[in-house]
Design an enzyme around this catalytic site. Sequence first.
Site, PDB file in Angstrom:
ATOM      1  N   ARG A 113       0.819  -1.233   0.000  1.00 35.25           N
ATOM      2  CA  ARG A 113       0.000   0.000   0.000  1.00 35.25           C
ATOM      3  C   ARG A 113       0.846   1.273   0.000  1.00 35.25           C
ATOM      4  NH1 ARG A 113      -3.686  -2.823   3.481  1.00 35.25           N
ATOM      5  NH2 ARG A 113      -5.330  -3.662   2.164  1.00 35.25           N
ATOM      6  N   GLU A 177       8.729  17.974 -25.373  1.00 31.25           N
ATOM      7  CA  GLU A 177       7.950  18.269 -24.154  1.00 31.25           C
ATOM      8  C   GLU A 177       8.353  19.634 -23.570  1.00 31.25           C
ATOM      9  OE1 GLU A 177       5.384  16.415 -23.217  1.00 31.25           O
ATOM     10  OE2 GLU A 177       5.822  14.264 -23.325  1.00 31.25           O
ATOM     11  N   LYS A 219       5.774  22.885 -15.387  1.00 32.31           N
ATOM     12  CA  LYS A 219       5.040  21.688 -14.989  1.00 32.31           C
ATOM     13  C   LYS A 219       4.622  21.806 -13.524  1.00 32.31           C
ATOM     14  CE  LYS A 219       4.218  16.957 -15.276  1.00 32.31           C
ATOM     15  NZ  LYS A 219       4.425  15.701 -15.923  1.00 32.31           N
ATOM     16  N   GLU A 229      -5.656  16.569 -11.266  1.00 34.28           N
ATOM     17  CA  GLU A 229      -6.334  16.902 -12.522  1.00 34.28           C
ATOM     18  C   GLU A 229      -7.853  16.913 -12.371  1.00 34.28           C
ATOM     19  OE1 GLU A 229      -4.155  15.345 -15.905  1.00 34.28           O
ATOM     20  OE2 GLU A 229      -5.973  15.506 -17.107  1.00 34.28           O
ATOM     21  N   HIS A 248      -1.027  10.181 -28.128  1.00 37.60           N
ATOM     22  CA  HIS A 248      -1.252   8.861 -27.516  1.00 37.60           C
ATOM     23  C   HIS A 248      -1.952   7.923 -28.507  1.00 37.60           C
ATOM     24  CE1 HIS A 248      -1.015  10.353 -23.070  1.00 37.60           C
ATOM     25  NE2 HIS A 248       0.165  10.132 -23.595  1.00 37.60           N
TER      26      HIS A 248
HETATM   27  N1  LIG Z   1       4.221  10.367 -15.728  1.00 39.99           N
HETATM   28  C1  LIG Z   1       4.154  11.433 -16.485  1.00 39.99           C
HETATM   29  O1  LIG Z   1       3.697  12.496 -16.054  1.00 39.99           O
HETATM   30  C2  LIG Z   1       4.679  11.360 -17.887  1.00 39.99           C
HETATM   31  C3  LIG Z   1       4.881  12.542 -18.618  1.00 39.99           C
HETATM   32  C4  LIG Z   1       5.455  12.428 -19.893  1.00 39.99           C
HETATM   33  C5  LIG Z   1       5.783  11.183 -20.403  1.00 39.99           C
HETATM   34  N2  LIG Z   1       5.550  10.065 -19.672  1.00 39.99           N
HETATM   35  C6  LIG Z   1       5.888   8.734 -20.168  1.00 39.99           C
HETATM   36  O2  LIG Z   1       7.308   8.647 -20.334  1.00 39.99           O
HETATM   37  C7  LIG Z   1       7.567   7.592 -21.263  1.00 39.99           C
HETATM   38  C8  LIG Z   1       8.675   8.009 -22.206  1.00 39.99           C
HETATM   39  O3  LIG Z   1       9.840   8.246 -21.455  1.00 39.99           O
HETATM   40  P1  LIG Z   1      11.288   8.176 -22.139  1.00 39.99           P
HETATM   41  O4  LIG Z   1      11.276   8.906 -23.412  1.00 39.99           O
HETATM   42  O5  LIG Z   1      12.274   8.545 -21.095  1.00 39.99           O
HETATM   43  O6  LIG Z   1      11.391   6.621 -22.550  1.00 39.99           O
HETATM   44  P2  LIG Z   1      12.235   5.354 -22.079  1.00 39.99           P
HETATM   45  O7  LIG Z   1      12.160   5.146 -20.622  1.00 39.99           O
HETATM   46  O8  LIG Z   1      11.771   4.260 -22.953  1.00 39.99           O
HETATM   47  O9  LIG Z   1      13.741   5.736 -22.475  1.00 39.99           O
HETATM   48  C9  LIG Z   1      14.093   5.867 -23.834  1.00 39.99           C
HETATM   49  C10 LIG Z   1      15.323   5.027 -24.180  1.00 39.99           C
HETATM   50  O10 LIG Z   1      16.476   5.626 -23.590  1.00 39.99           O
HETATM   51  C11 LIG Z   1      17.257   4.640 -22.905  1.00 39.99           C
HETATM   52  N3  LIG Z   1      17.956   5.385 -21.858  1.00 39.99           N
HETATM   53  C12 LIG Z   1      17.488   5.835 -20.666  1.00 39.99           C
HETATM   54  N4  LIG Z   1      18.399   6.611 -20.066  1.00 39.99           N
HETATM   55  C13 LIG Z   1      19.484   6.633 -20.876  1.00 39.99           C
HETATM   56  C14 LIG Z   1      20.758   7.287 -20.814  1.00 39.99           C
HETATM   57  N5  LIG Z   1      21.066   8.113 -19.809  1.00 39.99           N
HETATM   58  N6  LIG Z   1      21.640   7.094 -21.815  1.00 39.99           N
HETATM   59  C15 LIG Z   1      21.317   6.302 -22.874  1.00 39.99           C
HETATM   60  N7  LIG Z   1      20.115   5.680 -23.013  1.00 39.99           N
HETATM   61  C16 LIG Z   1      19.223   5.844 -22.013  1.00 39.99           C
HETATM   62  C17 LIG Z   1      16.265   3.593 -22.492  1.00 39.99           C
HETATM   63  O11 LIG Z   1      16.895   2.338 -22.339  1.00 39.99           O
HETATM   64  C18 LIG Z   1      15.282   3.597 -23.658  1.00 39.99           C
HETATM   65  O12 LIG Z   1      15.774   2.775 -24.683  1.00 39.99           O
HETATM   66  C19 LIG Z   1       6.252   7.331 -21.978  1.00 39.99           C
HETATM   67  O13 LIG Z   1       5.741   6.085 -21.560  1.00 39.99           O
HETATM   68  C20 LIG Z   1       5.345   8.444 -21.533  1.00 39.99           C
HETATM   69  O14 LIG Z   1       3.995   8.064 -21.477  1.00 39.99           O
HETATM   70  C21 LIG Z   1       5.003  10.134 -18.424  1.00 39.99           C
HETATM   71 ZN   LIG Z   2       4.152  13.566 -22.820  1.00 40.07          ZN
END
Ligand SMILES: NC(=O)c1ccc[n+]([C@@H]2O[C@H](COP(=O)([O-])OP(=O)(O)OC[C@H]3O[C@@H](n4cnc5c(N)ncnc54)[C@H](O)[C@@H]3O)[C@@H](O)[C@H]2O)c1
Ligand SMILES: [Zn+2]
Length: 355
Positions: A113, A177, A219, A229, A248
């Site tokens: 939890r 973003e 943000k 929200e 999305h």
């Molecule tokens: N929670 C929220 O408020 C929120 C807001 C925006 C996006 N998101 C989510 O975030 C996700 C996308 O995040 P992302 O773009 O970080 O994707 P991800 O976590 O898939 O990372 C992208 C790639 O980068 C690699 N990677 C990570 N750190 C690295 C580094 N320092 N050096 C080299 N490679 C590295 C990972 O292995 C992966 O292949 C989506 O699922 C999206 O929906 C969430």
């Molecule tokens: Zn986003």
Amino acid sequence: MKKIIKINTKSHNYRIIIEKNSILKEVLKEEKKQKNFIIIDKKLLSLITKLKKNKNFNLIVIQGGEKIKSLKYFEDITNKLLKLKIDRKSCIIAIGGGTIGDLSGFIASTVLRGVRFILVPTTLLSQVDSSIGGKNGVNTSYGKNLVGTFYQPNKVIIDHSILNFLPKKQIISGYAEILKHAIIKNKNFYFWLKKNYKKITKLESKYISTAIIESIKIKAYFVKIDENEILINDNSRAMLNLGHTFGHALESMNNYKRNLSHGEAISIGMCLAMKISCKMNLISDSEYNDFILHLKNVGLPIYDKRIEKNTIYNVMMNDKKNTQNLINLILLKRIGKAFYKRGLTKEKIKSYLIK
Ligand SMILES: NC(=O)c1ccc[n+]([C@@H]2O[C@H](COP(=O)([O-])OP(=O)(O)OC[C@H]3O[C@@H](n4cnc5c(N)ncnc54)[C@H](O)[C@@H]3O)[C@@H](O)[C@H]2O)c1
Ligand SMILES: [Zn+2]
């Protein structure tokens, strides 16, 4: 230079620590405090090697990517934590991109939890966006982020030097973003980005840290006002969703494959939201064209042929913001000011976008 941004929400107060070369130092501070479980991206080899030397950290190494944001991974990792005897005083430390952060946050909020949770975002996208605000979750076959919780972390550690080995595609995905934050809230920041985007995407220290800090401030503004929200006015946290209803849907139709990153999908989504705002005479043709040109210069996509198909409008119907079978979109009143446009039909949206 170290910068601290405080986030005070109704549920929780915490600090975002922004400092170069700070990850190891900050994570090691947790060592003696409690039992720690680190969920870390496989790509972060040198950090993994250093952390492995420490017996007090239980390491779970996974390959980040949209695939892990699933109920299957949620179950597997939760079981692993229970097997390793996680207790209510334990801390989960997520070190990776947005996918590791979203999955780990969901686990941290539900296992026993809820346990202590620290986020160490390692992609530009996660540093400027997903690590702030406490949203987490996984995808289902019905769409993206449809199962999850709001759960604020206890601390966020942001170190832009970890971005040095991030592929260019991921850098510009994060930049999308940052740009979104600028156009929904801060026109001057948008102009600054247009002027300095090359230095930012080349990760020049002074520029990348300013871009990260300004982005987080925007943000944080919405998160503080509307943590869960609930508002449906221009201060709603939903403003942060500009471009996301389309984005999305595109990601879902693409089966979350890597050829279309989240930021790239959002880039296309922002263009469509801008186009509708332009058709509604809220922003001018030149502002619209200028925005498109900037995305092209950065190397972000601006269009996807799937917009011409009916399927995307049906997929958009699954968006969490929708009510009474109508689509609610975030659009721009002007550059630097977003608003909630409620009650659009699929046909109406399509008519704005397709000649
Ligand atoms: N929670 C929220 O408020 C929120 C807001 C925006 C996006 N998101 C989510 O975030 C996700 C996308 O995040 P992302 O773009 O970080 O994707 P991800 O976590 O898939 O990372 C992208 C790639 O980068 C690699 N990677 C990570 N750190 C690295 C580094 N320092 N050096 C080299 N490679 C590295 C990972 O292995 C992966 O292949 C989506 O699922 C999206 O929906 C969430
Ligand atoms: Zn986003």
